[in-house]
Structures are given as structure tokens and as C-alpha cells.
Write a protein that holds these residues in place. Structure first.
Motif, PDB file in Angstrom:
ATOM      1  N   LEU A  58      -3.295   1.018  -4.203  1.00 55.94           N
ATOM      2  CA  LEU A  58      -2.148   1.249  -5.372  1.00 55.94           C
ATOM      3  C   LEU A  58      -2.397   3.416  -5.431  1.00 55.94           C
ATOM      4  CD1 LEU A  58      -0.481  -0.889  -8.224  1.00 55.94           C
ATOM      5  CD2 LEU A  58       0.249  -0.428  -5.514  1.00 55.94           C
ATOM      6  N   VAL A  59      -1.305   4.709  -4.646  1.00 56.67           N
ATOM      7  CA  VAL A  59      -2.508   5.794  -4.861  1.00 56.67           C
ATOM      8  C   VAL A  59      -1.291   6.617  -5.659  1.00 56.67           C
ATOM      9  CG1 VAL A  59      -3.392   7.736  -3.768  1.00 56.67           C
ATOM     10  CG2 VAL A  59      -3.482   5.950  -2.774  1.00 56.67           C
ATOM     11  N   ILE A  60      -2.047   7.475  -7.356  1.00 54.33           N
ATOM     12  CA  ILE A  60      -1.801   8.324  -7.418  1.00 54.33           C
ATOM     13  C   ILE A  60      -1.313   9.890  -7.477  1.00 54.33           C
ATOM     14  CG2 ILE A  60      -1.706   8.689 -10.184  1.00 54.33           C
ATOM     15  CD1 ILE A  60      -1.772   6.069 -10.501  1.00 54.33           C
ATOM     16  N   VAL A  61      -0.752  10.393  -7.743  1.00 53.49           N
ATOM     17  CA  VAL A  61      -0.793  11.871  -7.024  1.00 53.49           C
ATOM     18  C   VAL A  61      -0.139  12.558  -8.875  1.00 53.49           C
ATOM     19  CG1 VAL A  61       0.535  13.714  -5.798  1.00 53.49           C
ATOM     20  CG2 VAL A  61      -0.469  11.850  -4.264  1.00 53.49           C
ATOM     21  N   ALA A  62      -0.549  12.762  -8.906  1.00 48.30           N
ATOM     22  CA  ALA A  62       0.287  13.792 -10.212  1.00 48.30           C
ATOM     23  C   ALA A  62       0.758  14.755  -9.954  1.00 48.30           C
ATOM     24  CB  ALA A  62      -1.021  14.043 -11.157  1.00 48.30           C
ATOM     25  N   ARG A  63       0.781  15.067  -8.982  1.00 49.50           N
ATOM     26  CA  ARG A  63       1.949  16.125  -9.170  1.00 49.50           C
ATOM     27  C   ARG A  63       2.186  16.994  -7.357  1.00 49.50           C
ATOM     28  NH1 ARG A  63      -2.681  18.814 -11.216  1.00 49.50           N
ATOM     29  NH2 ARG A  63      -3.496  20.490  -9.849  1.00 49.50           N
ATOM     30  N   ASN A  81       8.562   8.379  -9.265  1.00 49.42           N
ATOM     31  CA  ASN A  81       7.672   7.619  -8.997  1.00 49.42           C
ATOM     32  C   ASN A  81       6.221   7.472  -9.052  1.00 49.42           C
ATOM     33  OD1 ASN A  81       7.248   5.917  -6.576  1.00 49.42           O
ATOM     34  ND2 ASN A  81       6.611   7.083  -5.090  1.00 49.42           N
ATOM     35  N   HIS A  82       6.717   6.260  -9.840  1.00 49.03           N
ATOM     36  CA  HIS A  82       5.325   5.728 -10.978  1.00 49.03           C
ATOM     37  C   HIS A  82       5.819   4.056 -11.151  1.00 49.03           C
ATOM     38  CE1 HIS A  82       8.138   5.122 -14.803  1.00 49.03           C
ATOM     39  NE2 HIS A  82       8.182   5.783 -14.409  1.00 49.03           N
ATOM     40  N   LEU A  83       6.133   3.047 -10.109  1.00 48.36           N
ATOM     41  CA  LEU A  83       6.898   2.264 -10.364  1.00 48.36           C
ATOM     42  C   LEU A  83       6.165   1.297  -9.808  1.00 48.36           C
ATOM     43  CD1 LEU A  83       9.713   1.310 -13.081  1.00 48.36           C
ATOM     44  CD2 LEU A  83       7.697   1.895 -14.055  1.00 48.36           C
ATOM     45  N   ALA A  84       4.977   0.701  -9.857  1.00 42.34           N
ATOM     46  CA  ALA A  84       4.750  -0.870  -8.541  1.00 42.34           C
ATOM     47  C   ALA A  84       5.018  -2.228  -9.035  1.00 42.34           C
ATOM     48  CB  ALA A  84       3.841  -0.595  -8.412  1.00 42.34           C
ATOM     49  N   LYS A  85       6.129  -2.363  -7.371  1.00 39.13           N
ATOM     50  CA  LYS A  85       7.282  -3.583  -7.875  1.00 39.13           C
ATOM     51  C   LYS A  85       6.100  -4.723  -6.836  1.00 39.13           C
ATOM     52  CE  LYS A  85      11.191  -1.017  -8.777  1.00 39.13           C
ATOM     53  NZ  LYS A  85      12.844  -1.097  -8.027  1.00 39.13           N
ATOM     54  N   PRO A  86       6.415  -5.128  -7.514  1.00 42.09           N
ATOM     55  CA  PRO A  86       5.693  -6.963  -6.709  1.00 42.09           C
ATOM     56  C   PRO A  86       6.465  -7.281  -5.792  1.00 42.09           C
ATOM     57  CG  PRO A  86       5.724  -7.765  -8.513  1.00 42.09           C
ATOM     58  CD  PRO A  86       6.170  -6.100  -8.759  1.00 42.09           C
ATOM     59  N   ASP A 144       0.716  -0.932   0.056  1.00 39.70           N
ATOM     60  CA  ASP A 144      -0.225  -0.281  -0.043  1.00 39.70           C
ATOM     61  C   ASP A 144       1.176   1.009  -0.372  1.00 39.70           C
ATOM     62  OD1 ASP A 144      -2.360  -1.323   0.456  1.00 39.70           O
ATOM     63  OD2 ASP A 144      -1.557  -2.152   2.171  1.00 39.70           O
ATOM     64  N   SER A 145       0.887   1.782  -0.681  1.00 43.47           N
ATOM     65  CA  SER A 145       1.875   3.153  -1.165  1.00 43.47           C
ATOM     66  C   SER A 145       1.311   3.578  -1.659  1.00 43.47           C
ATOM     67  CB  SER A 145       2.985   2.796  -1.747  1.00 43.47           C
ATOM     68  OG  SER A 145       3.479   1.305  -0.597  1.00 43.47           O
ATOM     69  N   ILE A 146       1.721   5.650  -1.835  1.00 47.08           N
ATOM     70  CA  ILE A 146       1.815   6.762  -2.156  1.00 47.08           C
ATOM     71  C   ILE A 146       2.602   6.884  -3.281  1.00 47.08           C
ATOM     72  CG2 ILE A 146       1.139   9.340  -2.501  1.00 47.08           C
ATOM     73  CD1 ILE A 146      -0.104   8.839   0.451  1.00 47.08           C
ATOM     74  N   LYS A 198       2.506   5.500 -14.426  1.00 40.68           N
ATOM     75  CA  LYS A 198       2.223   6.951 -15.158  1.00 40.68           C
ATOM     76  C   LYS A 198       1.513   6.048 -16.468  1.00 40.68           C
ATOM     77  CE  LYS A 198       5.400  10.604 -17.138  1.00 40.68           C
ATOM     78  NZ  LYS A 198       5.996  11.243 -16.777  1.00 40.68           N
ATOM     79  N   GLN A 199       2.415   5.071 -17.258  1.00 40.12           N
ATOM     80  CA  GLN A 199       1.262   4.093 -18.555  1.00 40.12           C
ATOM     81  C   GLN A 199       0.085   4.105 -18.286  1.00 40.12           C
ATOM     82  OE1 GLN A 199       3.206   3.869 -21.603  1.00 40.12           O
ATOM     83  NE2 GLN A 199       1.465   3.828 -21.953  1.00 40.12           N
ATOM     84  N   SER A 200      -0.557   3.136 -17.511  1.00 42.71           N
ATOM     85  CA  SER A 200      -1.872   2.869 -17.439  1.00 42.71           C
ATOM     86  C   SER A 200      -2.361   4.424 -17.438  1.00 42.71           C
ATOM     87  CB  SER A 200      -1.697   2.346 -15.988  1.00 42.71           C
ATOM     88  OG  SER A 200      -1.302   1.222 -15.441  1.00 42.71           O
ATOM     89  N   LEU A 201      -2.173   5.510 -16.777  1.00 43.36           N
ATOM     90  CA  LEU A 201      -3.320   6.225 -16.677  1.00 43.36           C
ATOM     91  C   LEU A 201      -3.372   7.272 -18.292  1.00 43.36           C
ATOM     92  CD1 LEU A 201      -2.565   9.390 -14.118  1.00 43.36           C
ATOM     93  CD2 LEU A 201      -4.253   7.330 -14.435  1.00 43.36           C
TER      94      LEU A 201
END
Length: 293
Positions: A288-293, A126-131, A117-119, A192-195
């Protein structure tokens, strides 16, 4: 005479000490234990669910409980259905006697893939969620990608492959087909690519989120048994836009707490939901919490 008395005293004292040590050892051995025989269990690739029983447990009445949520356990016998439990997590099983005088604990991991669980703040690159595999952050996917094409080699792993009966045909939409940019070789998610792929739709608003179910098979002791994990991806413009209750829930999830509760108020729209509250704290799905800026 005094020497004889002294010698006799030493002999008697030595005997008493030896007897005390023996009794202490017996008491230690007689103490009830709780153990399932291993600290790592794998799914079984069989039509019958894999059920484990305690190999050691106290011969007194009591109840079994588990933490975090997700372990399918019989509270009376301690039997655990591995195949029906959430995988990729470390569990603590507790036995509490009826009279509350005996409390025993043991820990083990059910093998599988997890995400922390991360921001993820894009401006910090910081845009890669590693398993994480088997609750060990040093482990990598037990897969081979010999030609470095981003796909697993044949007969190795199958990450994000919803071929539930392993007949070569997809039975459900894959996470990739829904826009989630997940590597089939490593399980890494490029948020990032997912968005850019439209995973959360074309109209990004604060609090929007969506769940993605990822089916996978690993080339390990599970013998490529079908496994799965659901991840929840959130979007916010800035850190200040993340509501306090979601931050509190994230903190609770990271610490395996189950004591924080919020009202569950959600708005559903074409499978994409907007957050107005938070749910009862559970370890799954990982956030998985995305913060754009």
C-alpha cells in the motif's frame, strides 16, 4: 446394382464415423486431468491442519508447482496444507510430467482477505484501501455492524483482533494500536488517518515503510478460524520520488510475476524500515504505497 453398392458404402461410412467418434470420446475421457474437487477452500477451525489431495491426477511421474508464492504444496504428491498457506489468493497448480510431455493446470481460491498492490495519491482523494474477500471484488466482509459503530457485532467477525487463542485477551499488539486505522467491521484501511495516527512515525521521509500484521476471524464457512494477513505501507512525497525498482516490483506483483529480482538492501530503525532496493517478487505482503501530493 449401383444403388446397392451406394447403400452399402453409406452404411460402412456411417459405421466408420461412429467408431471414430467413440474412439475420440474414449481418448478424451482417457486424457489425464488435475482437479482438487472445488474452486474455493476455507480454513478449518480445528487443531489439526486441513490438508487436501488431488481428486484427479495423472497416473504418471512428475512434479507439482504452484503460483503465486504462498501455497504449501508437496511437489511429489500434490497434497496442499490449506491452514499453512497464504489465504485470500487464487492459486494455479501445475503438474509437469517427468518427460515434459504432459502439463496440466488447475485453479482455486483459498478463502480470506486480501488487499491489492496499489498506489494511493492523497491529492486525488484516494486514501482508502478496501479489502478483497475470496479474490472477488464484489464480495463484502461477511460481518454485521447493525448499529453502524464501526465495530463488528458480537459473535460475528473479528478483524484486527490478535486474540490468538480466542480466550478474550489480546496476545499481540493490534494493527490499530500501532496506528493503522483499520475498520474492525469491514477491514477497510484509512491510510490518511493512519499517517495522522503516527503509523509510520513522526518523521515522514521518502521510502519509509512498515509491516502490519492483521489477525482476523470471519463468520463464513471457516467457522471463525484464526486467519491473518500482513500489509506493507510505504510513504513518498510525490510520484517522482518512488524508485523505479519499486514501481517495477509493484507491476510484477500485480501480474503475479516472479521473474524480477532486486538486491535487498534495507535499513532498520525501531521497527520502521527505509527502502533502498526491492526484494524477490512475491505476492505477499500486499504493498500500500502512499503518495502525499
Amino acid at each position: 446394382m449401383k444403388r446397392r453398392i451406394y447403400t452399402l458404402f453409406v452404411v460402412v461410412l456411417s459405421g466408420l464415423i461412429s467408431l471414430a467418434l467413440i474412439n475420440c470420446s474414449r481418448n478424451i475421457e482417457a486424457e489425464p486431468k488435475l482437479n482438487y474437487g472445488s474452486n474455493l477452500f476455507y480454513l478449518k477451525n480445528t487443531p489439526i491442519d486441513f490438508v487436501i489431495k488431488p481428486v484427479k491426477k495423472p497416473a504418471i511421474e512428475g512434479k507439482f508447482t504452484a503460483k503465486p508464492w504462498g501455497l504449501v504444496i508437496n511437489e511429489n504428491t500434490g497434497e496442499i496444507n490449506i491452514n499453512q498457506s497464504e489465504t485470500g489468493l487464487k492459486y494455479t497448480v501445475t503438474f509437469t510430467s517427468t518427460d515434459q510431455q504432459t502439463v496440466l493446470k488447475t485453479e482455486f481460491v483459498i478463502s480470506g482477505m486480501d488487499y491489492k498492490d496499489s498506489i494511493y495519491v492523497f491529492t486525488n482523494n484516494n486514501h482508502l484501501a478496501k479489502p478483497v474477500f475470496d479474490e472477488d471484488e464484489n464480495k463484502t466482509a461477511p460481518c454485521n455492524d447493525s448499529n453502524n459503530d464501526g465495530n463488528e457485532d458480537q459473535n460475528q467477525c473479528e478483524i484486527d483482533d490478535p486474540d490468538l487463542d480466542d480466550d478474550g485477551n489480546q496476545d499481540e499488539p493490534s494493527a490499530n494500536s500501532q496506528g493503522l486505522a483499520i475498520s474492525k467491521a469491514t477491514g477497510q484501511i484509512d491510510l490518511k488517518q493512519s499517517l495522522e495516527n503516527g503509523a509510520l512515525g513522526n518523521n515522514l521521509t521518502n521510502g519509509i515503510f512498515k509491516d502490519f500484521k492483521i489477525y482476523y476471524r470471519l463468520n463464513d464457512a471457516s467457522d471463525r478460524a484464526l486467519n491473518s494477513i500482513t500489509v506493507r505501507v510505504f510513504y513518498f512525497d510525490t510520484m517522482n520520488d518512488i524508485p523505479a525498482n519499486l514501481l517495477a516490483e509493484l507491476k510484477a506483483k500485480q501480474s503475479n510475476s516472479t521473474s524480477i529480482f532486486f538486491s535487498n538492501k534495507t535499513i532498520e530503525n525501531s521497527g520502521v524500515k527505509s527502502v533502498e532496493g526491492a526484494m524477490t517478487v512475491k505476492k505477499r505482503p500486499p504493498y500500500l504505497v502512499i503518495v502525499a501530493r
